[in-house]
Design an enzyme around this catalytic site. Sequence first.
Site, PDB file in Angstrom:
ATOM      1  N   HIS A 107      -0.232  35.105  24.344  1.00 18.64           N
ATOM      2  CA  HIS A 107      -1.224  34.034  24.510  1.00 18.64           C
ATOM      3  C   HIS A 107      -0.679  32.690  24.048  1.00 18.64           C
ATOM      4  CE1 HIS A 107      -2.618  35.003  20.260  1.00 18.64           C
ATOM      5  NE2 HIS A 107      -2.690  33.694  20.231  1.00 18.64           N
ATOM      6  N   ASP A 244       0.730  41.801  22.846  1.00 16.59           N
ATOM      7  CA  ASP A 244       0.607  40.340  22.836  1.00 16.59           C
ATOM      8  C   ASP A 244       1.930  39.694  22.407  1.00 16.59           C
ATOM      9  OD1 ASP A 244      -0.281  37.753  22.842  1.00 16.59           O
ATOM     10  OD2 ASP A 244      -2.076  38.135  21.644  1.00 16.59           O
ATOM     11  N   SER A 668      -0.904  32.908  14.942  1.00 13.90           N
ATOM     12  CA  SER A 668      -0.529  33.660  16.137  1.00 13.90           C
ATOM     13  C   SER A 668       0.968  33.534  16.374  1.00 13.90           C
ATOM     14  CB  SER A 668      -1.288  33.139  17.362  1.00 13.90           C
ATOM     15  OG  SER A 668      -2.650  33.432  17.257  1.00 13.90           O
TER      16      SER A 668
END
Length: 734
Positions: A107, A244, A668
């Site tokens: 992402h 991810d 992240s």
Amino acid sequence: MNTEAEYKDAKRSKYALTIFHLNKVLLITLFFSFLFGTTLYGHEGMWMLGNLNKDTRKAMKQLGLKVPAEKLYNPGKPSLKDAVVSFGGFCSGVVVSEDGLVFTNHHCGFGAIQQHSSVEHDYLKDGFVARSKGEELSNPELYVRFLLSTEDVTKRVLGAVTPAMSESDRRVATDSVMLAIQGEVHAKDSSLVGVVDPYYGGNEFWLSVYRDFNDVRLVFSPPSSVGKFGWDTDNWVWPRHTGDFSVFRIYADKNNHPADYSPDNVPYHPDYVAPISLNGYKEGSFCMTLGYPGSTERYLSSFGVEEMMHGMNQAMIDVRGVKQAIWKRAMDKNEGIRIKYAAKYDESSNYWKNSIGTNQAIVKLKVLEKKRKMENSLMQWIQKTPQERDSLLHLFSSLELNYKDRKETNRAMAYFGESFMNGPELLQLALEILNFDFEAEEKYVVAKIKGVMERYANLDLDIDKDVFVAMLKEYRAKVDTTYLPEMYHTISKDYAGNERAYVDSLYAHSEITSPRGLKRFFERDTTFNIMDDPAISLGIDLIVKYFEMNQSITVPSEKITRDERLFNAAIRRMYADRDYYPDANSTMRLSFGTVCGYSPADAVDYDYYTTSKGVLEKANAHQGDSDFAVGTDVLSLLASKDFGRYADEKGDMKVCFISNNDITGGNSGSAMFNDKGELLGLAFDGNWEAMSSDIIFEPQLQRCVGVDVRYILFMIDKYAKATNLMKEFVLPSK
């Protein structure tokens, strides 16, 4: 988990207009532990690597860390921090090869992947792999940032402050010194970037020295059915089965120095490469994360939390919910629209769901009640301490009064920002043009133009008009008429109250609905006065209206800034012997803890890892649901159980795992390391039960979700058969 830097900070790789600013007070959980008798867990806190004291180091060793602190951070020698990067200013990443390969989240790379995608080459859907360095794809707006050193500059910055200064004068004085310090870094070495950030509510200031690399190329991305498996349904939820991750490469000039993109550039050779572990983890294993957490308001006063709930959070929930529904309907009907809108939908929906969870958690976990109890104890201490009582006796009444005085206007500004500044893309284009700086350095002007053109490439005018109409209705429904900008009078007077007619006319008469008008503007066409364009005129009107609202609350806002800072300082004086960690502010931080499961409710127990079996189960249970659709090639590979050296001791393929490390947006892509400083995986999310974690840490509930590095390597090796990449990794024998 998206960090959404465009919402919290103006990053150089993204355009952002500050919607409104919440001033933070930064306390410590030791304080809460003292008050409420809860157990202090070593994993709480986002610690500065360059300011780890003995107590923190001791706590890390007690949990199992075997690496000396100087191996984590050493400005003079290669250390673990040299393998960790700020990725684009909105995520984190980790260097994993001698030729500059970087692992980050899928992402985090989503925008770059989307920019290179088309109906013919749908890298979002099908994934992407460069079989050679010549096939790697450049990303002009993307950069990575390495931290070189940090330095406490508090005395110098606050040396410009006098007790008699107003809050605005104080800000001007500190800003001027901060800019001077930053300028000195660049003057000494033009390849360096110096950034001075405030800590502890503006009571301390630290200089971070960075080196940026602007040539970052896409190397590998799994299909979105892997990298985004679960999509909105599973976002912020455990158990997760999401691969991810994505892979990029840093390029430099032939002397290994930063350079803008050039076909002559070569792979960057880093000072330190993160070693990779194939041995995995067990329950209770030490785990630490290194990355760039964006922003927390963990110890904002109860008055500030209430304002956040009913203002920024609720505005995001209401307005984005409407906008995203329009986008989603169009995306589901057309493959081209799906690709165009994928990145911005993902970006928007991530913190929309976050805001929903945060508001729910604040109520469920009684966050306001806990904060008020803490504030009551502080007030009692102030009353009993003569030197504090003389200056702080009215602190809480002042906070309460000033938050009340700006309540309605602040709320309206939140809805205004979401509805218009972050709403129709035509208005965003108008604001970008109004903020365009022709006098900037040529490469930044060129990059800015490319960025604007990219907006046009991903814009559908019919969809945008639908969004504009919906935003006009939503804003009117949510705020008092006092806060309606002039265009509502125009709609009522000239269009008989018909929002659709107004919007259709606006788009029909604006030159900037297409690159043609933009081209005339950039070419300085003397026959075209862009200020006469209706979209530009509307943009100016909106800026003026927003400015007026902001000006109307200047006095209470400045008092709140002062009071929150004084509140912070009082807490630190009250517990002067305690070990404080600063709130997140997009600088490199370390968090540490252990790999462990949790029990969010009666008779509900979550294990600390998931396996590929869960991917197959979810895909089967959710047939027909695009959030869980997986390609047959991936399903077949997982079903075959041909996991090779990436299998765990039971022969299973672990996909994700959780630890009780501290995490927030910006983390992240953060590297998750074991006790030896070896890479276990990448952090990518928090968990639903602790969505209020930006405000308060819940040790029994808060978890950091990571993708297992073995699953990453498995997908690169067994799925993509990218032998060229596998040769770059130095992998230990199990």
